[in-house]
Design an enzyme around this catalytic site. Sequence first.
Site, mmCIF file in Angstrom:
data_model
loop_
_atom_site.group_PDB
_atom_site.id
_atom_site.type_symbol
_atom_site.label_atom_id
_atom_site.label_comp_id
_atom_site.label_asym_id
_atom_site.label_seq_id
_atom_site.Cartn_x
_atom_site.Cartn_y
_atom_site.Cartn_z
ATOM 1 N N GLU A 295 30.870 41.062 35.351
ATOM 2 C CA GLU A 295 31.452 40.339 36.486
ATOM 3 C C GLU A 295 32.947 40.536 36.350
ATOM 4 O OE1 GLU A 295 30.083 37.850 38.870
ATOM 5 O OE2 GLU A 295 28.633 36.711 37.717
ATOM 6 N N CYS A 330 38.290 34.836 40.853
ATOM 7 C CA CYS A 330 37.867 36.222 41.059
ATOM 8 C C CYS A 330 37.454 36.417 42.503
ATOM 9 C CB CYS A 330 36.717 36.547 40.148
ATOM 10 S SG CYS A 330 35.503 35.240 40.198
HETATM 11 N N1 LIG Z 1 33.692 38.379 38.500
HETATM 12 C C1 LIG Z 1 33.846 37.139 38.115
HETATM 13 O O1 LIG Z 1 32.965 36.274 38.241
HETATM 14 C C2 LIG Z 1 35.160 36.740 37.481
HETATM 15 C C3 LIG Z 1 35.383 35.380 37.229
HETATM 16 C C4 LIG Z 1 36.615 35.036 36.686
HETATM 17 C C5 LIG Z 1 37.587 35.988 36.395
HETATM 18 N N2 LIG Z 1 37.324 37.294 36.643
HETATM 19 C C6 LIG Z 1 38.338 38.308 36.373
HETATM 20 O O2 LIG Z 1 38.972 38.052 35.100
HETATM 21 C C7 LIG Z 1 40.331 38.464 35.167
HETATM 22 C C8 LIG Z 1 41.202 37.313 34.729
HETATM 23 O O3 LIG Z 1 40.842 36.884 33.469
HETATM 24 P P1 LIG Z 1 41.581 37.456 32.176
HETATM 25 O O4 LIG Z 1 42.875 38.068 32.547
HETATM 26 O O5 LIG Z 1 41.581 36.411 31.146
HETATM 27 O O6 LIG Z 1 40.578 38.638 31.772
HETATM 28 P P2 LIG Z 1 40.526 39.401 30.358
HETATM 29 O O7 LIG Z 1 39.642 40.552 30.571
HETATM 30 O O8 LIG Z 1 41.871 39.612 29.787
HETATM 31 O O9 LIG Z 1 39.792 38.346 29.348
HETATM 32 C C9 LIG Z 1 38.492 37.899 29.629
HETATM 33 C C10 LIG Z 1 37.817 37.516 28.306
HETATM 34 O O10 LIG Z 1 37.625 38.706 27.529
HETATM 35 C C11 LIG Z 1 38.163 38.539 26.221
HETATM 36 N N3 LIG Z 1 38.576 39.862 25.767
HETATM 37 C C12 LIG Z 1 39.740 40.506 26.007
HETATM 38 N N4 LIG Z 1 39.730 41.738 25.449
HETATM 39 C C13 LIG Z 1 38.513 41.885 24.835
HETATM 40 C C14 LIG Z 1 37.874 42.921 24.059
HETATM 41 N N5 LIG Z 1 38.480 44.083 23.813
HETATM 42 N N6 LIG Z 1 36.612 42.710 23.597
HETATM 43 C C15 LIG Z 1 35.975 41.536 23.841
HETATM 44 N N7 LIG Z 1 36.521 40.504 24.541
HETATM 45 C C16 LIG Z 1 37.774 40.687 25.040
HETATM 46 C C17 LIG Z 1 39.287 37.558 26.428
HETATM 47 O O11 LIG Z 1 39.634 36.939 25.211
HETATM 48 C C18 LIG Z 1 38.660 36.587 27.420
HETATM 49 O O12 LIG Z 1 37.810 35.688 26.745
HETATM 50 C C19 LIG Z 1 40.596 38.818 36.611
HETATM 51 O O13 LIG Z 1 40.554 40.210 36.767
HETATM 52 C C20 LIG Z 1 39.445 38.178 37.371
HETATM 53 O O14 LIG Z 1 39.130 38.859 38.557
HETATM 54 C C21 LIG Z 1 36.128 37.703 37.190
HETATM 55 O O1 LIG Z 2 33.723 30.766 43.448
HETATM 56 C C1 LIG Z 2 34.044 31.256 42.375
HETATM 57 O O2 LIG Z 2 34.973 32.059 42.234
HETATM 58 C C2 LIG Z 2 33.253 30.857 41.139
HETATM 59 C C3 LIG Z 2 33.259 31.911 40.052
HETATM 60 C C4 LIG Z 2 31.834 31.931 39.549
HETATM 61 C C5 LIG Z 2 31.074 31.237 40.601
HETATM 62 N N1 LIG Z 2 31.874 30.672 41.458
#
Ligand SMILES: NC(=O)c1ccc[n+]([C@@H]2O[C@H](COP(=O)([O-])OP(=O)(O)OC[C@H]3O[C@@H](n4cnc5c(N)ncnc54)[C@H](O)[C@@H]3O)[C@@H](O)[C@H]2O)c1
Ligand SMILES: O=C(O)[C@@H]1CCC=N1
Length: 549
Positions: A295, A330
């Site tokens: 995701e 997201c």
């Molecule tokens: N699709 C969805 O449902 C959804 C929901 C929320 C956020 N997001 C996305 O997440 C991003 C924002 O969050 P972020 O900046 O914290 O993301 P990120 O990828 O930096 O971190 C996400 C998670 O991954 C961990 N992580 C980082 N590097 C890793 C590695 N090499 N191996 C294993 N784990 C690792 C981090 O510690 C954190 O727990 C945005 O791009 C957003 O679109 C997607």
């Molecule tokens: O609406 C949202 O962005 C949240 C993230 C996962 C499910 N719902």
Amino acid sequence: MSRLLSRQHLAAVRRSAPFACVSRWLHTPSFATVSPQEVSGSSPAEVQNFVQGSWTASANWNWIVDPLNGDKFIKVAEVQGTEIKSFMESLSKCPKHGLHNPLKAPERYLMYGDISAKAAHMLGQPTVLDFFAKLIQRVSPKSYQQALAEVQVSQKFLENFCGDQVRFLARSFAVPGNHLGQRSNGYRWPYGPVAIITPFNFPLEIPLLQLMGALYMGNKPVLKVDSKVSIVMEQMIRLLHDCGLPAEDMDFINSDGAVMNKLLLEANPKMTLFTGSSRVAEKLAADLKGRVKLEDAGFDWKILGPDVQEVDYVAWVCDQDAYACSGQKCSAQSVLFMHKNWSSSGLLEKMKKLSERRKLEDLTIGPVLTVTTEAMIEHMNNLLKIRGSKVLFGGEPLANHSIPKIYGAMKPTAVFVPLEEILKSGNFELVTKEIFGPFQVVTEYSEDQLELVLEACERMNAHLTAAIVSNDPLFLQDVLGRSVNGTTYAGIRARTTGAPQNHWFGPAGDPRGAGIGTPEAIKLVWSCHREIIYDVGPVPESWALPSAT
Ligand SMILES: NC(=O)c1ccc[n+]([C@@H]2O[C@H](COP(=O)([O-])OP(=O)(O)OC[C@H]3O[C@@H](n4cnc5c(N)ncnc54)[C@H](O)[C@@H]3O)[C@@H](O)[C@H]2O)c1
Ligand SMILES: O=C(O)[C@@H]1CCC=N1
């Protein structure tokens, strides 16, 4: 010191604390070891790990700073690369056939129905709803309503999987064979040892719904939440233990990305659910040889159709979709394709006014945890180099705040970029870059430019949420039929955010795409198909050894 306390110690703190503090502690749920109102630089909280049935610390404490004032207010016991052995051992105790499956320990399906029922009841208590909403706000600042909605979705999810609903996830089917005694059965089978990695912006909803989905299907998960917000899930795990979650059924690790990456490579979980940035998603997909469900990033579009109506309502939804949680969803509206008929409707002026209502005091605008103010300003300035682009509103840093510089602090911002310019190859990647903050691009299209709009949507890489705001059935049918986003809202009330627990939420168009919360999502992400063909005979009396083939 609102530290992680044993129950006995907690009772002593409650006895000894000043009345005001006692009154707060008195309203702290029984499972809790922190008080959202107490956690601060002067009364920091601690977050520990949970592995092989015990809460553990680490040699390394990572201090988290308060997003509102920069005070060190939570210290997280972050596991180091040399300390992952116990997590590896724990995962290795779970075989590929899982902790349960349709032909092994089926009573555990019922157990998880009971755990869900108890947890739903406990999470539904007003004091517990409020506890988690306030704790979420402390670490991932969003308005109380947004934080409460996250807890309510989580609570409703748990309600959805009470009683027999967990075993129904493992519903199988039988098909008659060719002869007496033969039949084939299709089953949903667990992966066994699995991993869950989640980001900062939904500290409860995303990790909880994925954790329970993994457990329901018979897996043994290790859960890693972004350390900035992992205190929330640490408290939720305590609630789940109070509701009967077996201590050995899951582990909870706090670490940085690199250590978690190392654990994944060395523990070799059979499936990893990753929710986070595309950058990390693609790295893990390669490292784990495809044994992932993703995701990842969202660059979510909204198309306003030719039928202009309900302008106030549409403006309000656009404001909520783009700027709620300071744009850190997201599912946030990243680009608005506005049919030219809306240009004279006053929509943009209404959106501007709504954005100006947002203030730090009630967290309807606030800290941006993964993009700095400078980075947002730089992105805006890069967009303004595109011919015909302009700032519609915002475009400035927030004023009068103590948000630390490691976090962003930006007014809700909208930048107009002409559609033809967006599509130019030199601009497209820049314009469609996800800015995980209160930032959106706005453009307009004429009757004969819908093809250009659909070309833009086709060229995007992320296909998470989308909205087609129109009640023109032929327009809806045309755009829906020529788009792919996994969670698409259609109709004059269409939005891009606020997905509840009762429908699929996830990307489409990517075989690695995950989903969250619904039976379909749980089965897709946390189980695989297994076919068992029974062929028990009798062997016909007339059978004779055939020629070799
Ligand atoms: N699709 C969805 O449902 C959804 C929901 C929320 C956020 N997001 C996305 O997440 C991003 C924002 O969050 P972020 O900046 O914290 O993301 P990120 O990828 O930096 O971190 C996400 C998670 O991954 C961990 N992580 C980082 N590097 C890793 C590695 N090499 N191996 C294993 N784990 C690792 C981090 O510690 C954190 O727990 C945005 O791009 C957003 O679109 C997607
Ligand atoms: O609406 C949202 O962005 C949240 C993230 C996962 C499910 N719902």
